[in-house]
Design a protein around this motif. Structure first.
Motif, PDB file in Angstrom:
ATOM      1  N   UNK A  78      40.855  34.376  37.843  1.00  0.00           N
ATOM      2  CA  UNK A  78      39.865  34.459  38.924  1.00  0.00           C
ATOM      3  C   UNK A  78      40.533  34.640  40.282  1.00  0.00           C
ATOM      4  N   UNK A  79      41.662  33.943  40.486  1.00  0.00           N
ATOM      5  CA  UNK A  79      42.282  33.910  41.813  1.00  0.00           C
ATOM      6  C   UNK A  79      43.149  35.131  42.092  1.00  0.00           C
ATOM      7  N   UNK A  80      43.906  35.580  41.112  1.00  0.00           N
ATOM      8  CA  UNK A  80      44.805  36.711  41.342  1.00  0.00           C
ATOM      9  C   UNK A  80      44.475  37.923  40.475  1.00  0.00           C
ATOM     10  N   UNK A  81      43.987  37.672  39.255  1.00  0.00           N
ATOM     11  CA  UNK A  81      43.737  38.780  38.335  1.00  0.00           C
ATOM     12  C   UNK A  81      42.602  39.678  38.768  1.00  0.00           C
ATOM     13  N   UNK A  82      41.452  39.083  39.047  1.00  0.00           N
ATOM     14  CA  UNK A  82      40.280  39.890  39.394  1.00  0.00           C
ATOM     15  C   UNK A  82      40.490  40.635  40.705  1.00  0.00           C
ATOM     16  N   UNK A  83      41.154  39.984  41.659  1.00  0.00           N
ATOM     17  CA  UNK A  83      41.347  40.627  42.970  1.00  0.00           C
ATOM     18  C   UNK A  83      42.286  41.826  42.889  1.00  0.00           C
ATOM     19  N   UNK A  84      43.067  41.911  41.831  1.00  0.00           N
ATOM     20  CA  UNK A  84      43.967  43.057  41.683  1.00  0.00           C
ATOM     21  C   UNK A  84      43.242  44.322  41.253  1.00  0.00           C
ATOM     22  N   UNK A  85      41.972  44.190  40.839  1.00  0.00           N
ATOM     23  CA  UNK A  85      41.200  45.348  40.406  1.00  0.00           C
ATOM     24  C   UNK A  85      40.716  46.142  41.615  1.00  0.00           C
ATOM     25  N   UNK A  86      40.812  47.454  41.525  1.00  0.00           N
ATOM     26  CA  UNK A  86      40.490  48.314  42.661  1.00  0.00           C
ATOM     27  C   UNK A  86      39.023  48.218  43.074  1.00  0.00           C
ATOM     28  N   UNK A  87      38.114  48.195  42.081  1.00  0.00           N
ATOM     29  CA  UNK A  87      36.698  48.188  42.440  1.00  0.00           C
ATOM     30  C   UNK A  87      36.291  46.877  43.109  1.00  0.00           C
ATOM     31  N   UNK A  88      37.032  45.784  42.852  1.00  0.00           N
ATOM     32  CA  UNK A  88      36.757  44.516  43.526  1.00  0.00           C
ATOM     33  C   UNK A  88      37.163  44.597  44.987  1.00  0.00           C
ATOM     34  N   UNK A  89      38.339  45.139  45.259  1.00  0.00           N
ATOM     35  CA  UNK A  89      38.815  45.250  46.635  1.00  0.00           C
ATOM     36  C   UNK A  89      38.004  46.248  47.450  1.00  0.00           C
ATOM     37  N   UNK A  90      37.400  47.227  46.783  1.00  0.00           N
ATOM     38  CA  UNK A  90      36.625  48.243  47.505  1.00  0.00           C
ATOM     39  C   UNK A  90      35.198  47.809  47.793  1.00  0.00           C
ATOM     40  N   UNK A  91      34.756  46.716  47.199  1.00  0.00           N
ATOM     41  CA  UNK A  91      33.407  46.208  47.419  1.00  0.00           C
ATOM     42  C   UNK A  91      33.479  45.063  48.419  1.00  0.00           C
ATOM     43  N   UNK A  92      32.710  45.161  49.493  1.00  0.00           N
ATOM     44  CA  UNK A  92      32.829  44.195  50.592  1.00  0.00           C
ATOM     45  C   UNK A  92      32.577  42.762  50.138  1.00  0.00           C
ATOM     46  N   UNK A  93      31.488  42.545  49.407  1.00  0.00           N
ATOM     47  CA  UNK A  93      31.157  41.177  48.991  1.00  0.00           C
ATOM     48  C   UNK A  93      32.196  40.621  48.034  1.00  0.00           C
ATOM     49  N   UNK A  94      32.545  41.413  47.008  1.00  0.00           N
ATOM     50  CA  UNK A  94      33.529  40.961  46.030  1.00  0.00           C
ATOM     51  C   UNK A  94      34.896  40.751  46.679  1.00  0.00           C
ATOM     52  N   UNK A  95      35.248  41.616  47.589  1.00  0.00           N
ATOM     53  CA  UNK A  95      36.525  41.480  48.282  1.00  0.00           C
ATOM     54  C   UNK A  95      36.578  40.178  49.070  1.00  0.00           C
ATOM     55  N   UNK A  96      35.490  39.870  49.779  1.00  0.00           N
ATOM     56  CA  UNK A  96      35.446  38.635  50.578  1.00  0.00           C
ATOM     57  C   UNK A  96      35.429  37.405  49.676  1.00  0.00           C
ATOM     58  N   UNK A  97      34.726  37.488  48.545  1.00  0.00           N
ATOM     59  CA  UNK A  97      34.611  36.340  47.646  1.00  0.00           C
ATOM     60  C   UNK A  97      35.946  36.009  46.991  1.00  0.00           C
ATOM     61  N   UNK A  98      36.586  37.008  46.380  1.00  0.00           N
ATOM     62  CA  UNK A  98      37.788  36.750  45.594  1.00  0.00           C
ATOM     63  C   UNK A  98      39.051  36.637  46.450  1.00  0.00           C
ATOM     64  N   UNK A  99      38.927  36.805  47.748  1.00  0.00           N
ATOM     65  CA  UNK A  99      40.057  36.530  48.644  1.00  0.00           C
ATOM     66  C   UNK A  99      40.149  35.042  48.975  1.00  0.00           C
ATOM     67  N   UNK A 100      39.062  34.310  48.726  1.00  0.00           N
ATOM     68  CA  UNK A 100      39.030  32.890  49.061  1.00  0.00           C
ATOM     69  C   UNK A 100      39.399  32.046  47.848  1.00  0.00           C
ATOM     70  N   UNK A 101      40.454  31.257  47.974  1.00  0.00           N
ATOM     71  CA  UNK A 101      40.882  30.407  46.881  1.00  0.00           C
ATOM     72  C   UNK A 101      39.838  29.395  46.458  1.00  0.00           C
ATOM     73  N   UNK A 102      39.077  28.897  47.436  1.00  0.00           N
ATOM     74  CA  UNK A 102      38.044  27.909  47.131  1.00  0.00           C
ATOM     75  C   UNK A 102      36.960  28.499  46.243  1.00  0.00           C
ATOM     76  N   UNK A 103      36.501  29.698  46.575  1.00  0.00           N
ATOM     77  CA  UNK A 103      35.458  30.336  45.773  1.00  0.00           C
ATOM     78  C   UNK A 103      35.956  30.645  44.359  1.00  0.00           C
ATOM     79  N   UNK A 104      37.176  31.133  44.257  1.00  0.00           N
ATOM     80  CA  UNK A 104      37.740  31.435  42.941  1.00  0.00           C
ATOM     81  C   UNK A 104      37.873  30.168  42.096  1.00  0.00           C
ATOM     82  N   UNK A 105      38.287  29.079  42.731  1.00  0.00           N
ATOM     83  CA  UNK A 105      38.427  27.810  42.021  1.00  0.00           C
ATOM     84  C   UNK A 105      37.074  27.315  41.528  1.00  0.00           C
ATOM     85  N   UNK A 106      36.079  27.372  42.387  1.00  0.00           N
ATOM     86  CA  UNK A 106      34.735  26.952  41.987  1.00  0.00           C
ATOM     87  C   UNK A 106      34.208  27.803  40.842  1.00  0.00           C
ATOM     88  N   UNK A 107      34.448  29.098  40.894  1.00  0.00           N
ATOM     89  CA  UNK A 107      33.981  29.986  39.831  1.00  0.00           C
ATOM     90  C   UNK A 107      34.636  29.622  38.500  1.00  0.00           C
TER      91      UNK A 107
END
Length: 237
Positions: A78-107
């Motif tokens: 959740x913290x490093x794997x998903x954020x490495x995907x291109x479509x996650x980084x190109x989407x504003x909401x997903x990019x903001x969500x998975x950049x935050x360690x707290x959100x990834x931990x909660x997920x």
């Protein structure tokens, strides 16, 4: 240890002056993940016991995967794997969500505890006495009303002792939150150890805090069991 507490007690309990840390973050992670996981697990448990494979099979797969892989690996995904995907980084909401360690931990915590809780509640639903169901049907209940008034209340009460174990295990699992730079109790202890080189005292305080929270949770669940499971105790006790 007393001198260390005098200096760092605020960081251990709730703040380092700038951010919320320590016990406050640990309890927040626990309460939010357990709360969301509990709410999601009830409909999933109902789906899990469904006779229709197209309903129960996806839930079985979800619980199988999350119970069969370590929570630490799930957090890293959740913290490093998903954020490495291109479509996650190109989407504003997903990019903001998975950049935050707290959100990834909660997920990660929520998905993990939801999987275990789903199986706990599904087992309790399967163990519902047939006589209770027949009595409810004799009153004309079926479908949603049967689950809402009879099966789920009865199953949730019986599942309480097993669910309390899951909550305690989830508390212990929050110790890996520091991996995602979340300033929980263990992260504070590691920082204090780095600053003072007093390993025994720094981690000893963390252990005592976890022990205190665990005993508090056990006491609360014991009181809940005494209240909601009193009908299971033999008469005269």
């Amino acid at each position: 240890m007393i001198e260390l507490l005098h200096t760092y007690w605020k960081a251990y309990l709730f703040t380092d002056g700038y951010n919320i840390t320590g016990v406050a973050i640990t309890l927040w992670l626990l309460v939010v993940s357990i709360g969301i996981g509990f709410c999601l697990s009830i409909p999933l448990a109902v789906a899990r016991v469904s006779r229709h494979k197209w309903i129960s099979a996806p839930v079985w797969l979800y619980t199988y995967v999350f119970r069969g892989t370590p929570l630490y690996v799930q957090l890293l995904l959740c913290y490093t794997g998903i954020y490495s995907l291109e479509f996650v980084r190109s989407h504003d909401f997903l990019n903001a969500f998975f950049r935050q360690g707290m959100y990834c931990t909660l997920l990660a915590f929520t998905l993990n505890t939801c999987a275990y809780t789903t199986e706990i509640f599904a087992g309790a639903i399967r163990a519902t006495p047939y006589g209770e169901i027949e009595a409810a049907r004799a009153y004309g209940m079926s479908g949603f009303a049967l689950y809402r008034r009879v099966i789920l209340p009865s199953a949730l009460r019986r599942a309480l002792p097993y669910y309390s174990n899951e909550v305690i295990l989830m508390l212990h699992a929050t110790t890996i939150a520091f991996t995602a730079t979340v300033p929980d109790i263990l992260k504070v202890a590691r920082d204090v150890n780095s600053a003072t080189y007093q390993s025994f005292e720094a981690f000893g305080i963390a252990a005592l805090l976890y022990l205190g929270i665990s005993f508090t949770l056990v006491g609360l669940f014991r009181r809940a069991e005494q209240r909601w499971l009193a009908y299971l105790r033999p008469q005269g006790q």
